[in-house]
Design an enzyme around this catalytic site. Structure first.
Site, PDB file in Angstrom:
ATOM      1  N   ARG A 281      12.419  56.048 -97.166  1.00 43.56           N
ATOM      2  CA  ARG A 281      12.734  54.732 -97.749  1.00 43.56           C
ATOM      3  C   ARG A 281      13.766  54.897 -98.858  1.00 43.56           C
ATOM      4  O   ARG A 281      13.422  55.189-100.000  1.00 43.56           O
ATOM      5  CB  ARG A 281      11.447  54.099 -98.291  1.00 43.56           C
ATOM      6  CG  ARG A 281      11.572  52.618 -98.635  1.00 43.56           C
ATOM      7  CD  ARG A 281      10.251  52.049 -99.121  1.00 43.56           C
ATOM      8  NE  ARG A 281       9.214  52.128 -98.117  1.00 43.56           N
ATOM      9  CZ  ARG A 281       9.030  51.233 -97.142  1.00 43.56           C
ATOM     10  NH1 ARG A 281       9.800  50.189 -97.059  1.00 43.56           N
ATOM     11  NH2 ARG A 281       8.055  51.390 -96.266  1.00 43.56           N
ATOM     12  N   GLU A 353       8.006  53.928 -88.214  1.00 42.72           N
ATOM     13  CA  GLU A 353       9.069  53.102 -87.637  1.00 42.72           C
ATOM     14  C   GLU A 353      10.434  53.793 -87.741  1.00 42.72           C
ATOM     15  O   GLU A 353      10.821  54.281 -88.794  1.00 42.72           O
ATOM     16  CB  GLU A 353       9.123  51.767 -88.383  1.00 42.72           C
ATOM     17  CG  GLU A 353      10.231  50.876 -87.883  1.00 42.72           C
ATOM     18  CD  GLU A 353      10.378  49.605 -88.728  1.00 42.72           C
ATOM     19  OE1 GLU A 353       9.413  49.226 -89.409  1.00 42.72           O
ATOM     20  OE2 GLU A 353      11.470  49.012 -88.687  1.00 42.72           O
ATOM     21  N   SER A 356      13.813  49.032 -84.807  1.00 38.04           N
ATOM     22  CA  SER A 356      13.212  47.716 -84.676  1.00 38.04           C
ATOM     23  C   SER A 356      14.168  46.905 -83.822  1.00 38.04           C
ATOM     24  O   SER A 356      15.338  46.782 -84.162  1.00 38.04           O
ATOM     25  CB  SER A 356      13.059  47.114 -86.069  1.00 38.04           C
ATOM     26  OG  SER A 356      12.275  45.959 -86.018  1.00 38.04           O
TER      27      SER A 356
END
Length: 431
Positions: A281, A353, A356
């Site tokens: 992140r 993830e 997407s």
RNA sequence: GGAGAGGUGGCCGAGCGGUUGAAGGCGCAGCACUGGAAAUGCUGUUUGGGGGUGACUUCAACGAGGGUUCGAAUCCCUCCCUCUCCGCCA
């Protein structure tokens, strides 16, 4: 943006769909404003019609030689002035109502597709399929990718933080080369799959962010250049979809496939303390994005194909992953339907993830006014827009470092990347 | 940063105060001619919002926003954008 006409005609149905997102939404204020606006608009139209008529009559009279000072014309002019005075009162009111309606509409998210599974939040997402064998540590200690990177000297967080701030990293030596190799590999594969590469601006204006749905609601998620109407792009989806903003495309040009590598910038507001280590992140990360503009009838199958295109990268890299379909409570603001690809990270013993893929139906097309026209048919239709990561590059590197690490601390290079990197092992970096 | 030019329909391009949503051309569609085609001719061809089952009708839009006027693509103001030349620069 939702279709105001549909809201007007079928508010209960729309509201029901919105509530599937598990958030409270109101349509009544929009409906009320809409009624008022339409009332004012019809009065306005009548006045304008009369005003046009007066103008025409005067024009005709003067052409046929009537004196412009004559009583007849003066009377008409006076009526014209009266009409104008009424309009001057009405117009700002009507415009304000319209602006209010627009502002409210821009705040409403897309309607979930009827194939999107119902659910409150991410816990109710549905795993669609898995691919690859998860690498389960057999007693020997598995390091998190950040630590592997620092040990090999290919990730330098400390200096990046000095140069910028936290949530930034620098890649060095083979780390930089690996990132670059991944970008090239991903682009090469997607170009082979039929996507046309774009290198778009990464500073983009407010209109673009509104077009794809990041504004007005999510302003705090992006970095803004205060002196200009420019923002750092949070994803290539924004500049590339907005490529076609305000355009009417010929139906034969569809579908349009684009891939784009850009750095992406996100404030990650509201995620204080989460994923502070490693490449997961960051405020700045690299991503290869897939973007499609398609005929509405084909968007469902185009969506599936796009997911497959993203999966192909993970398969080629031999990284285990699963495909998750997001439920109504978890899909993004602009999405009607969304699949996430989650890659296996052995250190965390979990899937994370890495892509997407969203089908936005006509939601973005409405905001960005992207339409198409079929030859011989009257009128235009909104395209459907899709976007998906193919893939997030930093997270892919993280997955490689963890899944390909060896007991001696080095990391094998996935076979498909070896031609790019000209080595089969990462280690013994002299940096 | 300095000087200049300009933004009109899918495209090119005219219009610079009065039935101009906009000449002309290109493109596109239909029809005619042809054995078929090319060429030619004729016809049609912007988008969005209201109203009508419909033929249709009405309003808006000539970069954006204001102003002048009975009437603005046309005149005035502000802003945005593009282009050319000069300067600077990876």
């Amino acid at each position: 943006m939702l279709d105001l006409k549909k809201i007007r005609e079928n508010p209960q149905e729309i509201l029901k769909l919105l509530h599937q997102r598990n958030t409270d939404y109101q349509l009544q204020p929009i409906l009320d404003l809409d009624t008022q606006q339409r009332e004012k608009q019809s009065i306005k139209t009548e006045l304008q019609a009369r005003s046009n008529e007066i103008g025409k009559i005067i024009g005709q009279k003067m052409r046929s030689g009537v004196n412009s000072q004559s009583e007849e014309i003066s009377r008409l002019k006076e009526e014209g002035n009266n009409v104008k005075a009424k309009l001057a009162e009405l117009e700002p009111e009507e415009r304000e109502l319209k602006a209010k309606i627009d502002a409210l509409l821009l705040e409403l998210p897309n309607l979930p597709s009827n194939t999107t599974p119902m659910g409150k939040n991410e816990t109710e997402n549905i795993e669609v399929r898995r691919w690859g064998d998860e690498f389960i540590p057999d007693g020997s200690h598995i390091l998190p990718h950040g630590e592997i990177g620092e040990k090999l000297g290919i990730i330098d967080s400390e200096r990046a933080v000095k140069v910028a701030q936290s949530r930034f990293v620098a890649l060095v030596g083979m780390g930089a080369a690996l990132e670059r190799a991944l970008i090239n590999f991903m682009l090469d594969r997607q170009i082979d799959a039929g996507y046309i590469e774009v290198i778009p601006p990464v500073l983009i204006n407010s209109e673009s962010l509104q077009g794809t749905g990041q504004l007005p609601k999510f302003a705090e998620e992006s970095f803004k250049c205060e002196n200009d109407d420019l923002w750092l792009t949070p994803t290539a989806e924004v500049p590339v979809t907005n490529f076609y903003r305000g355009e009417i495309l010929e139906a034969e040009k569809l579908p349009i496939y684009h891939c784009a590598y850009t750095p992406c910038f996100r404030r990650e507001a509201g995620s204080y303390g989460r994923d502070m280590r490693g490449l997961i992140r960051l405020h700045q990360f690299n991503k290869v994005e897939l973007i499609k503009l398609v005929h509405p009838q084909t968007s469902g199958e185009e969506h599936e194909k796009m997911v497959n295109n993203a999966e192909a990268i993970l398969q080629a890299l031999k990284l285990p992953y699963r495909v998750v379909e997001l439920c109504t409570g978890d899909i993004g603001f602009s999405a009607a339907k969304c699949y996430d690809l989650e890659v296996w990270l052995p250190n965390a013993n979990t899937y994370r993830e890495i892509s997407s893929c969203s089908n936005c139906h006509d939601f973005q097309a409405r905001r960005a006014d992207i339409r198409f026209k079929e030859k011989g048919k009257k009128g235009t239709e909104y395209v459907h827009t899709l976007n998906g990561s193919g893939l997030a590059v930093g997270r892919t590197m993280a997955a490689i470092l963890e899944n390909y690490q060896q007991k001696n601390g080095t990391v094998k290079v996935p076979e498909v990347l070896q031609p790019y990197l000209k080595t089969d092992i990462l280690g013994n970096n002299e940096y």
